[in-house]
Design an enzyme around this catalytic site. Structure first.
Site, PDB file in Angstrom:
ATOM      1  N   TYR A 251      33.307  17.019  42.879  1.00 11.00           N
ATOM      2  CA  TYR A 251      34.689  17.191  42.401  1.00 11.00           C
ATOM      3  C   TYR A 251      35.251  15.882  41.843  1.00 11.00           C
ATOM      4  O   TYR A 251      36.017  15.884  40.884  1.00 11.00           O
ATOM      5  CB  TYR A 251      35.583  17.767  43.512  1.00 11.00           C
ATOM      6  CG  TYR A 251      35.414  19.251  43.609  1.00 11.00           C
ATOM      7  CD1 TYR A 251      34.546  19.825  44.537  1.00 11.00           C
ATOM      8  CD2 TYR A 251      36.043  20.100  42.696  1.00 11.00           C
ATOM      9  CE1 TYR A 251      34.334  21.199  44.581  1.00 11.00           C
ATOM     10  CE2 TYR A 251      35.838  21.467  42.726  1.00 11.00           C
ATOM     11  CZ  TYR A 251      34.984  22.007  43.668  1.00 11.00           C
ATOM     12  OH  TYR A 251      34.762  23.355  43.687  1.00 11.00           O
TER      13      TYR A 251
ATOM     14  N   HIS B  52      42.830  29.650  40.583  1.00  9.56           N
ATOM     15  CA  HIS B  52      41.825  28.973  41.416  1.00  9.56           C
ATOM     16  C   HIS B  52      42.223  27.550  41.785  1.00  9.56           C
ATOM     17  O   HIS B  52      41.372  26.756  42.171  1.00  9.56           O
ATOM     18  CB  HIS B  52      40.466  28.955  40.697  1.00  9.56           C
ATOM     19  CG  HIS B  52      39.921  30.329  40.482  1.00  9.56           C
ATOM     20  ND1 HIS B  52      38.922  30.596  39.574  1.00  9.56           N
ATOM     21  CD2 HIS B  52      40.244  31.525  41.034  1.00  9.56           C
ATOM     22  CE1 HIS B  52      38.647  31.900  39.601  1.00  9.56           C
ATOM     23  NE2 HIS B  52      39.442  32.484  40.465  1.00  9.56           N
TER      24      HIS B  52
ATOM     25  N   CYS C 252      44.004  17.113  53.198  1.00 12.03           N
ATOM     26  CA  CYS C 252      43.175  16.917  54.399  1.00 12.03           C
ATOM     27  C   CYS C 252      42.967  18.255  55.099  1.00 12.03           C
ATOM     28  O   CYS C 252      43.920  19.003  55.322  1.00 12.03           O
ATOM     29  CB  CYS C 252      43.912  15.955  55.359  1.00 12.03           C
ATOM     30  SG  CYS C 252      43.197  15.923  56.999  1.00 12.03           S
TER      31      CYS C 252
ATOM     32  N   CYS D  25      44.909  17.982  58.813  1.00  9.74           N
ATOM     33  CA  CYS D  25      46.388  17.924  58.976  1.00  9.74           C
ATOM     34  C   CYS D  25      47.122  18.379  57.717  1.00  9.74           C
ATOM     35  O   CYS D  25      48.342  18.315  57.641  1.00  9.74           O
ATOM     36  CB  CYS D  25      46.802  16.489  59.339  1.00  9.74           C
ATOM     37  SG  CYS D  25      46.655  15.334  57.966  1.00  9.74           S
TER      38      CYS D  25
ATOM     39  N   CYS E 111      44.614  11.104  59.830  1.00  6.62           N
ATOM     40  CA  CYS E 111      43.895  11.663  61.005  1.00  6.62           C
ATOM     41  C   CYS E 111      42.386  11.620  60.849  1.00  6.62           C
ATOM     42  O   CYS E 111      41.654  12.197  61.651  1.00  6.62           O
ATOM     43  CB  CYS E 111      44.345  13.113  61.210  1.00  6.62           C
ATOM     44  SG  CYS E 111      43.568  14.231  60.024  1.00  6.62           S
TER      45      CYS E 111
HETATM   46  C1  BV8 Z   1      38.058  36.273  46.888  1.00  2.00           C
HETATM   47  C2  BV8 Z   1      36.429  27.114  42.217  1.00  2.00           C
HETATM   48  C3  BV8 Z   1      38.130  37.652  48.667  1.00  2.00           C
HETATM   49  C4  BV8 Z   1      37.086  25.993  41.636  1.00  2.00           C
HETATM   50  C5  BV8 Z   1      35.701  29.268  41.500  1.00  2.00           C
HETATM   51  C6  BV8 Z   1      35.546  41.652  44.080  1.00  2.00           C
HETATM   52  C7  BV8 Z   1      36.845  41.377  44.520  1.00  2.00           C
HETATM   53  C8  BV8 Z   1      37.139  40.169  45.165  1.00  2.00           C
HETATM   54  C9  BV8 Z   1      36.119  39.211  45.368  1.00  2.00           C
HETATM   55  C10 BV8 Z   1      34.839  39.477  44.925  1.00  2.00           C
HETATM   56  C11 BV8 Z   1      34.545  40.694  44.288  1.00  2.00           C
HETATM   57  N1  BV8 Z   1      33.221  40.665  43.973  1.00  2.00           N
HETATM   58  C12 BV8 Z   1      32.679  39.492  44.373  1.00  2.00           C
HETATM   59  C13 BV8 Z   1      33.629  38.762  44.995  1.00  2.00           C
HETATM   60  C14 BV8 Z   1      33.401  37.440  45.576  1.00  2.00           C
HETATM   61  C15 BV8 Z   1      33.664  36.328  44.581  1.00  2.00           C
HETATM   62  C16 BV8 Z   1      33.109  36.596  43.211  1.00  2.00           C
HETATM   63  O1  BV8 Z   1      33.836  36.983  42.315  1.00  2.00           O
HETATM   64  N2  BV8 Z   1      31.823  36.357  43.050  1.00  2.00           N
HETATM   65  C17 BV8 Z   1      31.209  36.562  41.735  1.00  2.00           C
HETATM   66  C18 BV8 Z   1      30.433  35.315  41.327  1.00  2.00           C
HETATM   67  C19 BV8 Z   1      30.317  37.785  41.844  1.00  2.00           C
HETATM   68  N3  BV8 Z   1      35.085  36.090  44.494  1.00  2.00           N
HETATM   69  C20 BV8 Z   1      35.626  35.265  45.389  1.00  2.00           C
HETATM   70  O2  BV8 Z   1      35.018  34.776  46.330  1.00  2.00           O
HETATM   71  C21 BV8 Z   1      37.089  34.940  45.216  1.00  2.00           C
HETATM   72  N4  BV8 Z   1      37.719  35.081  46.482  1.00  2.00           N
HETATM   73  O3  BV8 Z   1      38.200  37.205  46.184  1.00  2.00           O
HETATM   74  O4  BV8 Z   1      38.221  36.329  48.197  1.00  2.00           O
HETATM   75  C22 BV8 Z   1      38.520  37.672  50.042  1.00  2.00           C
HETATM   76  C23 BV8 Z   1      38.995  38.859  50.537  1.00  2.00           C
HETATM   77  C24 BV8 Z   1      39.336  38.918  51.856  1.00  2.00           C
HETATM   78  C25 BV8 Z   1      39.213  37.776  52.638  1.00  2.00           C
HETATM   79  C26 BV8 Z   1      38.750  36.594  52.140  1.00  2.00           C
HETATM   80  C27 BV8 Z   1      38.382  36.519  50.818  1.00  2.00           C
HETATM   81  C28 BV8 Z   1      37.315  33.498  44.800  1.00  2.00           C
HETATM   82  C29 BV8 Z   1      36.802  33.285  43.425  1.00  2.00           C
HETATM   83  C30 BV8 Z   1      37.116  31.844  42.964  1.00  2.00           C
HETATM   84  C31 BV8 Z   1      35.873  31.041  43.126  1.00  2.00           C
HETATM   85  N5  BV8 Z   1      36.121  29.705  42.637  1.00  2.00           N
HETATM   86  N6  BV8 Z   1      35.845  28.007  41.217  1.00  2.00           N
HETATM   87  C32 BV8 Z   1      36.110  25.222  40.834  1.00  2.00           C
HETATM   88  O5  BV8 Z   1      35.204  24.592  41.408  1.00  2.00           O
HETATM   89  O6  BV8 Z   1      36.268  25.285  39.620  1.00  2.00           O
HETATM   90  S1  BV8 Z   1      34.938  30.315  40.424  1.00  2.00           S
HETATM   91  C33 BV8 Z   1      34.497  29.585  38.960  1.00  2.00           C
HETATM   92  O7  BV8 Z   1      34.137  30.672  38.083  1.00  2.00           O
HETATM   93  C34 BV8 Z   1      35.614  28.862  38.246  1.00  2.00           C
HETATM   94  O8  BV8 Z   1      36.850  28.900  38.914  1.00  2.00           O
HETATM   95  C35 BV8 Z   1      35.751  29.616  36.945  1.00  2.00           C
HETATM   96  O9  BV8 Z   1      37.038  29.614  36.509  1.00  2.00           O
HETATM   97  C36 BV8 Z   1      35.304  30.956  37.360  1.00  2.00           C
HETATM   98  C37 BV8 Z   1      34.959  31.888  36.249  1.00  2.00           C
HETATM   99  O10 BV8 Z   1      34.062  31.247  35.368  1.00  2.00           O
HETATM  100  P1  BV8 Z   1      34.528  31.120  33.825  1.00  2.00           P
HETATM  101  O11 BV8 Z   1      35.829  30.384  33.787  1.00  2.00           O
HETATM  102  O12 BV8 Z   1      34.486  32.447  33.180  1.00  2.00           O
HETATM  103  O13 BV8 Z   1      33.435  30.157  33.258  1.00  2.00           O
HETATM  104  P2  BV8 Z   1      31.923  30.577  32.882  1.00  2.00           P
HETATM  105  O14 BV8 Z   1      31.148  29.326  32.729  1.00  2.00           O
HETATM  106  O15 BV8 Z   1      31.434  31.652  33.807  1.00  2.00           O
HETATM  107  O16 BV8 Z   1      32.074  31.267  31.445  1.00  2.00           O
HETATM  108  C38 BV8 Z   1      32.504  30.491  30.342  1.00  2.00           C
HETATM  109  C39 BV8 Z   1      32.682  31.462  29.213  1.00  2.00           C
HETATM  110  O17 BV8 Z   1      33.199  30.747  28.096  1.00  2.00           O
HETATM  111  C40 BV8 Z   1      31.377  32.109  28.758  1.00  2.00           C
HETATM  112  O18 BV8 Z   1      31.593  33.492  28.565  1.00  2.00           O
HETATM  113  C41 BV8 Z   1      31.077  31.407  27.416  1.00  2.00           C
HETATM  114  O19 BV8 Z   1      30.434  32.285  26.507  1.00  2.00           O
HETATM  115  C42 BV8 Z   1      32.479  31.086  26.952  1.00  2.00           C
HETATM  116  N7  BV8 Z   1      32.585  29.938  26.049  1.00  2.00           N
HETATM  117  C43 BV8 Z   1      31.850  28.781  26.050  1.00  2.00           C
HETATM  118  N8  BV8 Z   1      32.310  27.956  25.069  1.00  2.00           N
HETATM  119  C44 BV8 Z   1      33.350  28.597  24.468  1.00  2.00           C
HETATM  120  C45 BV8 Z   1      33.523  29.861  25.074  1.00  2.00           C
HETATM  121  N9  BV8 Z   1      34.490  30.738  24.692  1.00  2.00           N
HETATM  122  C46 BV8 Z   1      35.282  30.367  23.672  1.00  2.00           C
HETATM  123  N10 BV8 Z   1      35.183  29.171  23.034  1.00  2.00           N
HETATM  124  C47 BV8 Z   1      34.228  28.275  23.396  1.00  2.00           C
HETATM  125  N11 BV8 Z   1      34.139  27.093  22.735  1.00  2.00           N
HETATM  126 ZN    ZN Z   2      44.638  14.456  58.049  1.00  2.23          ZN
END
Ligand code: BV8
Ligand code: ZN
Length: 254
Positions: free
Chosen positions: A69, A121, A129, A132, A153
């Site tokens: 990060y 996100h 932290c 805390c 902490c």
């Molecule tokens: C949750 C962290 C539930 C920060 C990220 C159904 C419902 C709910 C949850 C799920 C579900 N199915 C599965 C899940 C679990 C999971 C999930 O979705 N898994 C996936 C992989 C199958 N979801 C979760 O865990 C979420 N939490 O729902 O909790 C819950 C319920 C009860 C109790 C507890 C929990 C949390 C999801 C967030 C995860 N954190 N990141 C960080 O480090 O950045 S995800 C990560 O992927 C990023 O945040 C990013 O934003 C996100 C999506 O990726 P994209 O932004 O689309 O980027 P990517 O590279 O994939 O694609 C880029 C695109 O751009 C491509 O299409 C490319 O062609 C295009 N491109 C490239 N260049 C260009 C372009 N387009 C235009 N112009 C260009 N020049």
């Molecule tokens: Zn602390």
């Protein structure tokens, strides 16, 4: 004049729209030099998401995750918003009810001048932290082999982002989905639409009668479920599209 990668219908609908909801992903920041996640040279090329963006990975290897990060924070700070980010600021100024929802944590929409961005996100500019909850403003460079710890902490410092398996910030999806449901047009820009619940934003918009178009360099997972797939880099396509909407609004040919 380069070929028009979008339909006249999209221009018309945006020109007539009162309410527009936009979801962005990592692709909109690609032209600012920030790697996406799933592109071949993306962030996940070396590591898998489950190895980095989740609590278990963080607790078992805080140095690796904090380092990842830190590197991403530095890249984001060096990066500049690109013409795609600016075009959305422009679009917001000509649409009466405009909502920007982002999955990105790079802060570029806010730096471009977008207001009230719904950051599904979180944001790597914010850190806290895990024991805390004390917010940590400026993150000092992390000496090799060390971990970043809380001065109050000694707890581990983590980025204020949503990891896999974690809930999104309270109420933020309700807000985003309410806007998507009310929207006349939903744009899904630069996202592979594989992460949920974020990917519901364009789909719920479609279910409630919005005209949904994506802007991407390739068709995403939801391309077959929406109205239009505009192929091209957002930094090039968005300024062209917003200019066309402005012209259509001026000519009153709505
Ligand atoms: C949750 C962290 C539930 C920060 C990220 C159904 C419902 C709910 C949850 C799920 C579900 N199915 C599965 C899940 C679990 C999971 C999930 O979705 N898994 C996936 C992989 C199958 N979801 C979760 O865990 C979420 N939490 O729902 O909790 C819950 C319920 C009860 C109790 C507890 C929990 C949390 C999801 C967030 C995860 N954190 N990141 C960080 O480090 O950045 S995800 C990560 O992927 C990023 O945040 C990013 O934003 C996100 C999506 O990726 P994209 O932004 O689309 O980027 P990517 O590279 O994939 O694609 C880029 C695109 O751009 C491509 O299409 C490319 O062609 C295009 N491109 C490239 N260049 C260009 C372009 N387009 C235009 N112009 C260009 N020049
Ligand atoms: Zn602390």
């Amino acid at each position: 004049m380069t070929a028009q990668p979008y339909t006249d219908e999209l221009v018309d609908r945006l020109a007539r729209a009162n309410r527009v909801c936009v979801l962005t992903g990592a692709g909109i920041s690609a032209e600012s030099g920030i790697a996406t996640f799933r592109d071949p040279d993306g962030l996940w090329a070396k590591f898998k998401p489950q190895e980095l963006a989740n609590v278990k990975a963080f607790l078992s290897n805080p140095e690796l995750v904090q380092g990842w990060y830190q590197a991403r924070r530095n890249v984001a700070l060096e990066a500049q918003p690109n013409a795609g980010h600016m075009a959305l600021v422009d679009l917001a100024s000509i649409v009466s009810d405009f909502t920007l929802v982002t999955q990105n944590v790079d802060n570029l929409h806010t730096r471009a001048g977008s207001k009230n961005v719904l950051e599904l996100h979180g944001n790597i500019a914010r850190n806290y932290c895990i024991d805390c909850n004390q917010e940590v403003e400026d993150i000092a460079p992390i000496p090799d082999g060390e971990t970043l710890r809380c001065t109050a902490c000694n707890g581990l410092i983590r980025p204020d982002v949503v990891w896999f398996g974690e809930m999104l910030p309270d109420g933020i999806m309700d807000k985003a989905l309410t806007k998507a449901k009310q929207a006349d047009v939903v744009l899904s820009i630069g996202t592979s639409a594989v992460v949920y619940p974020a990917a519901y934003v364009p789909l719920v918009g479609r279910e409630h009668g919005a005209y949904v178009a994506e802007i991407n360099i390739e068709a995403s997972d939801i391309a077959s479920m929406i109205n239009e797939s505009v192929l091209g880099p957002s930094g090039k396509v968005l300024p062209q599209l917003v200019e066309a909407v402005r012209t259509r609004k001026r000519s009153g040919k709505q």
